[in-house]
Design a protein around this motif. Structure first.
Motif, PDB file in Angstrom:
ATOM      1  N   VAL A  63       0.834  -1.219   0.000  1.00  0.00           N
ATOM      2  CA  VAL A  63       0.000   0.000   0.000  1.00  0.00           C
ATOM      3  C   VAL A  63       0.859   1.257   0.000  1.00  0.00           C
ATOM      4  CG1 VAL A  63      -1.701   1.368   1.305  1.00  0.00           C
ATOM      5  CG2 VAL A  63      -1.886  -1.150   1.222  1.00  0.00           C
ATOM      6  N   LYS A  64       0.616   2.120  -1.001  1.00  0.00           N
ATOM      7  CA  LYS A  64       1.235   3.455  -1.042  1.00  0.00           C
ATOM      8  C   LYS A  64       0.170   4.437  -0.559  1.00  0.00           C
ATOM      9  CE  LYS A  64       4.229   2.532  -5.029  1.00  0.00           C
ATOM     10  NZ  LYS A  64       4.578   2.936  -6.430  1.00  0.00           N
ATOM     11  N   TYR A  65       0.527   5.268   0.439  1.00  0.00           N
ATOM     12  CA  TYR A  65      -0.423   6.269   0.908  1.00  0.00           C
ATOM     13  C   TYR A  65      -0.263   7.553   0.092  1.00  0.00           C
ATOM     14  CZ  TYR A  65      -1.566   3.223   4.823  1.00  0.00           C
ATOM     15  OH  TYR A  65      -1.995   2.164   5.593  1.00  0.00           O
ATOM     16  N   ALA A  66      -1.231   8.451   0.220  1.00  0.00           N
ATOM     17  CA  ALA A  66      -1.193   9.696  -0.562  1.00  0.00           C
ATOM     18  C   ALA A  66      -0.037  10.593  -0.157  1.00  0.00           C
ATOM     19  CB  ALA A  66      -2.515  10.449  -0.412  1.00  0.00           C
ATOM     20  N   ALA A  67       0.363  10.490   1.112  1.00  0.00           N
ATOM     21  CA  ALA A  67       1.481  11.309   1.599  1.00  0.00           C
ATOM     22  C   ALA A  67       2.057  10.688   2.865  1.00  0.00           C
ATOM     23  CB  ALA A  67       1.000  12.733   1.883  1.00  0.00           C
ATOM     24  N   GLU A  68       3.218  11.190   3.243  1.00  0.00           N
ATOM     25  CA  GLU A  68       3.896  10.720   4.472  1.00  0.00           C
ATOM     26  C   GLU A  68       4.497  11.943   5.145  1.00  0.00           C
ATOM     27  OE1 GLU A  68       6.262   7.198   3.805  1.00  0.00           O
ATOM     28  OE2 GLU A  68       7.546   7.599   5.542  1.00  0.00           O
ATOM     29  N   LEU A  69       4.165  12.101   6.427  1.00  0.00           N
ATOM     30  CA  LEU A  69       4.639  13.243   7.214  1.00  0.00           C
ATOM     31  C   LEU A  69       5.782  12.777   8.115  1.00  0.00           C
ATOM     32  CD1 LEU A  69       2.414  15.906   8.913  1.00  0.00           C
ATOM     33  CD2 LEU A  69       4.260  14.841  10.211  1.00  0.00           C
ATOM     34  N   HIS A  70       6.877  13.501   8.122  1.00  0.00           N
ATOM     35  CA  HIS A  70       8.053  13.133   8.917  1.00  0.00           C
ATOM     36  C   HIS A  70       8.330  14.177   9.993  1.00  0.00           C
ATOM     37  CE1 HIS A  70       9.671  10.577   5.327  1.00  0.00           C
ATOM     38  NE2 HIS A  70       8.841   9.894   6.105  1.00  0.00           N
ATOM     39  N   MET A  71       8.412  13.732  11.240  1.00  0.00           N
ATOM     40  CA  MET A  71       8.803  14.602  12.361  1.00  0.00           C
ATOM     41  C   MET A  71      10.233  14.216  12.748  1.00  0.00           C
ATOM     42  SD  MET A  71       5.429  14.731  14.734  1.00  0.00           S
ATOM     43  CE  MET A  71       3.812  15.155  14.077  1.00  0.00           C
ATOM     44  N   VAL A  72      11.144  15.145  12.513  1.00  0.00           N
ATOM     45  CA  VAL A  72      12.574  14.869  12.609  1.00  0.00           C
ATOM     46  C   VAL A  72      13.130  15.336  13.948  1.00  0.00           C
ATOM     47  CG1 VAL A  72      14.818  15.251  11.488  1.00  0.00           C
ATOM     48  CG2 VAL A  72      12.711  15.214  10.116  1.00  0.00           C
ATOM     49  N   HIS A  73      13.752  14.403  14.686  1.00  0.00           N
ATOM     50  CA  HIS A  73      14.308  14.700  16.015  1.00  0.00           C
ATOM     51  C   HIS A  73      15.779  14.280  16.022  1.00  0.00           C
ATOM     52  CE1 HIS A  73      10.048  13.488  16.314  1.00  0.00           C
ATOM     53  NE2 HIS A  73       9.927  14.259  17.381  1.00  0.00           N
ATOM     54  N   TRP A  74      16.602  14.960  16.850  1.00  0.00           N
ATOM     55  CA  TRP A  74      18.005  14.540  16.923  1.00  0.00           C
ATOM     56  C   TRP A  74      18.462  14.400  18.375  1.00  0.00           C
ATOM     57  CZ3 TRP A  74      21.562  18.232  18.939  1.00  0.00           C
ATOM     58  CH2 TRP A  74      21.065  19.537  19.049  1.00  0.00           C
ATOM     59  N   ASN A  75      19.506  13.609  18.564  1.00  0.00           N
ATOM     60  CA  ASN A  75      19.989  13.223  19.888  1.00  0.00           C
ATOM     61  C   ASN A  75      21.012  14.252  20.386  1.00  0.00           C
ATOM     62  OD1 ASN A  75      21.067  11.932  22.102  1.00  0.00           O
ATOM     63  ND2 ASN A  75      21.059   9.892  21.124  1.00  0.00           N
ATOM     64  N   PRO A  76      20.650  15.039  21.401  1.00  0.00           N
ATOM     65  CA  PRO A  76      21.541  16.135  21.843  1.00  0.00           C
ATOM     66  C   PRO A  76      22.864  15.652  22.442  1.00  0.00           C
ATOM     67  CG  PRO A  76      19.655  15.951  23.323  1.00  0.00           C
ATOM     68  CD  PRO A  76      19.407  14.993  22.200  1.00  0.00           C
ATOM     69  N   LYS A  77      22.948  14.327  22.710  1.00  0.00           N
ATOM     70  CA  LYS A  77      24.239  13.841  23.259  1.00  0.00           C
ATOM     71  C   LYS A  77      25.340  13.999  22.215  1.00  0.00           C
ATOM     72  CE  LYS A  77      24.711   8.849  22.418  1.00  0.00           C
ATOM     73  NZ  LYS A  77      24.449   7.510  22.945  1.00  0.00           N
ATOM     74  N   HIS A  78      24.947  14.233  20.941  1.00  0.00           N
ATOM     75  CA  HIS A  78      25.949  14.419  19.874  1.00  0.00           C
ATOM     76  C   HIS A  78      26.202  15.886  19.575  1.00  0.00           C
ATOM     77  CE1 HIS A  78      26.051  10.174  19.516  1.00  0.00           C
ATOM     78  NE2 HIS A  78      24.803  10.069  19.084  1.00  0.00           N
ATOM     79  N   GLY A  79      25.794  16.770  20.507  1.00  0.00           N
ATOM     80  CA  GLY A  79      26.167  18.189  20.420  1.00  0.00           C
ATOM     81  C   GLY A  79      25.280  19.025  19.532  1.00  0.00           C
ATOM     82  N   ASN A  80      25.259  18.697  18.220  1.00  0.00           N
ATOM     83  CA  ASN A  80      24.358  19.456  17.337  1.00  0.00           C
ATOM     84  C   ASN A  80      23.871  18.542  16.215  1.00  0.00           C
ATOM     85  OD1 ASN A  80      26.429  19.205  15.419  1.00  0.00           O
ATOM     86  ND2 ASN A  80      27.373  21.129  16.084  1.00  0.00           N
ATOM     87  N   PHE A  81      23.003  19.063  15.376  1.00  0.00           N
ATOM     88  CA  PHE A  81      22.376  18.221  14.340  1.00  0.00           C
ATOM     89  C   PHE A  81      23.426  17.652  13.391  1.00  0.00           C
ATOM     90  CE2 PHE A  81      18.979  16.568  11.984  1.00  0.00           C
ATOM     91  CZ  PHE A  81      19.198  16.797  10.638  1.00  0.00           C
ATOM     92  N   ALA A  82      24.368  18.501  13.001  1.00  0.00           N
ATOM     93  CA  ALA A  82      25.406  18.060  12.050  1.00  0.00           C
ATOM     94  C   ALA A  82      26.216  16.899  12.641  1.00  0.00           C
ATOM     95  CB  ALA A  82      26.324  19.230  11.711  1.00  0.00           C
ATOM     96  N   GLY A  83      26.465  16.971  13.973  1.00  0.00           N
ATOM     97  CA  GLY A  83      27.188  15.882  14.632  1.00  0.00           C
ATOM     98  C   GLY A  83      26.328  14.645  14.731  1.00  0.00           C
ATOM     99  N   ALA A  84      25.035  14.854  15.009  1.00  0.00           N
ATOM    100  CA  ALA A  84      24.109  13.721  15.192  1.00  0.00           C
ATOM    101  C   ALA A  84      23.978  12.905  13.917  1.00  0.00           C
ATOM    102  CB  ALA A  84      22.742  14.245  15.638  1.00  0.00           C
ATOM    103  N   LEU A  85      24.058  13.581  12.744  1.00  0.00           N
ATOM    104  CA  LEU A  85      23.829  12.789  11.527  1.00  0.00           C
ATOM    105  C   LEU A  85      25.025  11.931  11.134  1.00  0.00           C
ATOM    106  CD1 LEU A  85      24.785  14.924   8.912  1.00  0.00           C
ATOM    107  CD2 LEU A  85      22.583  15.749   9.585  1.00  0.00           C
ATOM    108  N   LYS A  86      26.076  12.019  11.943  1.00  0.00           N
ATOM    109  CA  LYS A  86      27.247  11.148  11.735  1.00  0.00           C
ATOM    110  C   LYS A  86      27.172   9.917  12.651  1.00  0.00           C
ATOM    111  CE  LYS A  86      29.167  13.929   8.809  1.00  0.00           C
ATOM    112  NZ  LYS A  86      28.796  13.579   7.418  1.00  0.00           N
ATOM    113  N   GLN A  87      26.088   9.840  13.448  1.00  0.00           N
ATOM    114  CA  GLN A  87      25.986   8.752  14.436  1.00  0.00           C
ATOM    115  C   GLN A  87      24.800   7.841  14.111  1.00  0.00           C
ATOM    116  OE1 GLN A  87      28.374   8.632  16.685  1.00  0.00           O
ATOM    117  NE2 GLN A  87      29.203  10.617  15.993  1.00  0.00           N
TER     118      GLN A  87
END
Ligand SMILES: NS(=O)(=O)c1ccc(C(=O)NCc2ccccc2F)cc1
Ligand SMILES: [Zn+2]
Length: 260
Positions: A111-135
């Motif tokens: 099943v493909k839905y008409a849309a998909e909503l994404h709520m994006v959260h990051w882990n502050p133990k990695h300092g900032n978002f740029a750091g978090a996306l390396k983990q």
């Protein structure tokens, strides 16, 4: 040098040319087949505690409609579920199709839905978002499927009412006093697996939490979303539709379910 997008010359089949991660072993989205899912009774329920005052702006970046939140401290956080610690809400955005019969990124039992909503959260133990996306435990995205039905969820109205102010690429408008948890469906049931951003740079840093119960929107509301443009003002009209990546190889990953 065309920037990445969803057209034939810069779309998902060519992202790997500039973003090698796109050919990784833990890419998203994926197709979820209930027969391959493992119920994990140890999976906790997830909890969102969002501060409506953290909502800041809504923007059209030519690829999606995005609501941005203040994530400079633990103001709006997601915890529990498969997560360890509190992840900060940074932004939410959507992916949708050119018609009601497709548009979601994850596909559930075909099943493909008409849309998909994404709520994006990051882990502050990695300092900032740029750091978090390396983990591998850097980012957590809650995915909510949008299904076209007769009893549309009034809460989507708030986002869709703003569309007229951000019609073209680069347009931004204030978007305050908004608690995105009103978008959650009744059921807390979810699937979870480890994957990636579904857009370049396709970093494999995401714990996906996909809600089983879709929320309903009307066909008119979907048409509203499709009235957004990829182009900037005074450029030729280029409708912002089909901004979804197709399912990627599962490569042996196990999708767990919080429910039987
Ligand atoms: N569709 S999704 O998987 O939920 C997804 C979530 C977040 C982003 C993002 O933050 N991109 C900007 C970005 C990416 C990498 C580095 C810096 C950035 F700002 C992209 C896709
Ligand atoms: Zn997304």
């Amino acid at each position: 040098q065309s920037v990445w997008g969803y057209d034939s010359d810069n779309g998902p089949e060519r992202w790997h040319e500039n973003y090698p991660m796109a050919k990784g072993d833990k890419q998203s989205p994926i197709e979820i087949n209930s027969k391959d899912v493992q119920h994990d009774p140890s999976l906790a329920t997830w909890h969102a505690s969002y501060d409506p005052g953290a909502a800041k702006t809504i923007l059209n970046n030519g690829r999606t409609c995005r609501v941005v939140f203040d994530d400079t401290f633990d103001r709006s956080v997601l915890r529990g579920g498969p997560l360890t610690g509190a992840y900060r809400l940074r932004q939410l955005h959507l992916h949708w199709g050119s018609s009601d019969d497709h548009g979601s990124e994850h596909v559930i039992d075909g099943v493909k839905y008409a849309a998909e909503l994404h709520m994006v959260h990051w882990n502050p133990k990695h300092g900032n978002f740029a750091g978090a996306l390396k983990q591998p435990d850097g980012v957590a995205v809650v995915g909510i499927f949008l299904k076209v039905g007769k009893t549309p969820k009034p809460e989507m109205k708030r986002i869709l009412e703003e569309i007229d102010n951000i019609k073209t690429k680069g347009k931004e408008a204030p978007f305050q006093h908004f608690d995105p948890s009103i978008l959650f469906p009744k059921s807390r049931d979810y699937w979870t697996y480890h994957g990636s951003f579904t857009t370049p740079p396709c970093e494999e840093c995401i714990t996906w939490i996909l809600l089983r119960e879709p929320i309903e929107v009307s066909s008119d509301q979907m048409a509203k979303l499709r009235s957004l443009s990829k182009n900037s003002e005074n450029e030729p009209l280029n409708p912002l539709v089909d901004n979804w990546r197709p399912p990627q190889p599962v490569k042996g990953r196990i999708v767990k379910a919080s429910f039987k």
